[in-house]
Motif scaffolding. Structure first.
Motif, PDB file in Angstrom:
ATOM      1  N   GLN A 148      81.474  19.311  46.386  1.00 43.40           N
ATOM      2  CA  GLN A 148      80.148  18.801  46.053  1.00 43.40           C
ATOM      3  C   GLN A 148      80.199  17.686  45.016  1.00 43.40           C
ATOM      4  O   GLN A 148      79.307  16.821  44.980  1.00 43.40           O
ATOM      5  N   TYR A 149      81.224  17.672  44.197  1.00 50.80           N
ATOM      6  CA  TYR A 149      81.307  16.676  43.133  1.00 50.80           C
ATOM      7  C   TYR A 149      81.723  15.309  43.658  1.00 50.80           C
ATOM      8  O   TYR A 149      81.699  14.321  42.920  1.00 50.80           O
ATOM      9  N   GLN A 150      82.059  15.241  44.928  1.00 52.12           N
ATOM     10  CA  GLN A 150      82.389  13.971  45.555  1.00 52.12           C
ATOM     11  C   GLN A 150      81.168  13.278  46.152  1.00 52.12           C
ATOM     12  O   GLN A 150      81.286  12.182  46.682  1.00 52.12           O
ATOM     13  N   TYR A 151      80.026  13.929  46.057  1.00 49.84           N
ATOM     14  CA  TYR A 151      78.813  13.374  46.626  1.00 49.84           C
ATOM     15  C   TYR A 151      77.998  12.666  45.553  1.00 49.84           C
ATOM     16  O   TYR A 151      77.894  13.133  44.416  1.00 49.84           O
ATOM     17  N   ASN A 152      77.372  11.565  45.961  1.00 48.98           N
ATOM     18  CA  ASN A 152      76.662  10.706  45.021  1.00 48.98           C
ATOM     19  C   ASN A 152      75.147  10.933  45.003  1.00 48.98           C
ATOM     20  O   ASN A 152      74.491  10.669  43.997  1.00 48.98           O
ATOM     21  N   TYR A 153      74.605  11.369  46.116  1.00 47.38           N
ATOM     22  CA  TYR A 153      73.156  11.522  46.240  1.00 47.38           C
ATOM     23  C   TYR A 153      72.838  12.871  46.881  1.00 47.38           C
ATOM     24  O   TYR A 153      73.549  13.309  47.784  1.00 47.38           O
ATOM     25  N   TRP A 154      71.733  13.466  46.424  1.00 44.08           N
ATOM     26  CA  TRP A 154      71.331  14.792  46.894  1.00 44.08           C
ATOM     27  C   TRP A 154      69.864  14.811  47.264  1.00 44.08           C
ATOM     28  O   TRP A 154      69.034  14.183  46.603  1.00 44.08           O
ATOM     29  N   GLY A 155      69.547  15.573  48.299  1.00 49.02           N
ATOM     30  CA  GLY A 155      68.173  15.853  48.634  1.00 49.02           C
ATOM     31  C   GLY A 155      67.657  17.013  47.799  1.00 49.02           C
ATOM     32  O   GLY A 155      68.403  17.631  47.028  1.00 49.02           O
ATOM     33  N   GLN A 156      66.403  17.342  47.979  1.00 51.52           N
ATOM     34  CA  GLN A 156      65.754  18.333  47.126  1.00 51.52           C
ATOM     35  C   GLN A 156      65.978  19.765  47.596  1.00 51.52           C
ATOM     36  O   GLN A 156      65.677  20.686  46.865  1.00 51.52           O
ATOM     37  N   GLY A 157      66.486  19.960  48.792  1.00 53.08           N
ATOM     38  CA  GLY A 157      66.732  21.305  49.278  1.00 53.08           C
ATOM     39  C   GLY A 157      65.610  21.838  50.145  1.00 53.08           C
ATOM     40  O   GLY A 157      64.437  21.506  49.940  1.00 53.08           O
ATOM     41  N   THR A 158      65.983  22.657  51.100  1.00 49.08           N
ATOM     42  CA  THR A 158      65.003  23.329  51.946  1.00 49.08           C
ATOM     43  C   THR A 158      65.422  24.788  52.096  1.00 49.08           C
ATOM     44  O   THR A 158      66.599  25.093  52.309  1.00 49.08           O
ATOM     45  N   GLN A 159      64.455  25.687  51.943  1.00 47.15           N
ATOM     46  CA  GLN A 159      64.743  27.118  51.924  1.00 47.15           C
ATOM     47  C   GLN A 159      64.902  27.660  53.347  1.00 47.15           C
ATOM     48  O   GLN A 159      64.036  27.431  54.203  1.00 47.15           O
TER      49      GLN A 159
END
Length: 124
Positions: A108-119
């Protein structure tokens, strides 16, 4: 790039869901895209990854044989098709983008951008 995940919900065990992650901004097709999940009280866990073209994918052990990752670079969208869902799949699912689209990043630390998540909630 901004990411918006959607498609989560409540599903019975054995059912299916398709998650979507829409990206805004240019150069979507140059990013490696990944899906991660986090269950309550647990660390964020790798789920699946796809390279820039969609020609290479990898699904982690938790989803192997049940989950499929795909992307549509024309619509700037990445998908996670989940089937045969189990109660242990219950988590918040996040999409993420990493520069260097030729590599399948699992960390995960190799990723630059993240979405907000979906349950995603799977009832047994």
């Amino acid at each position: 790039v901004q990411l918006q995940a959607s498609g989560g919900g409540l599903v019975q065990a054995g059912g299916s869901l398709r998650l979507s992650c829409a990206a805004s901004g240019r150069a979507f097709s140059t990013y490696t895209m990944g899906w991660f999940r986090q269950a309550p009280g647990k660390d964020r866990e790798f789920v699946a990854v796809i390279n820039w073209s969609g020609g290479r994918t990898y699904v982690g052990d938790s989803g192997k044989g049940r989950f499929t990752i795909s992307r549509d670079n024309d619509t700037n969208t990445v998908y996670l098709q989940m089937s045969s869902l189990k109660s242990e799949d219950t988590a918040v699912y996040y999409c993420a983008a990493a520069r260097g689209g030729g590599t399948l990043y699992l960390n995960q630390y190799q990723y630059n951008y993240w979405g907000q998540g979906t349950q995603v909630t799977v009832s047994s």
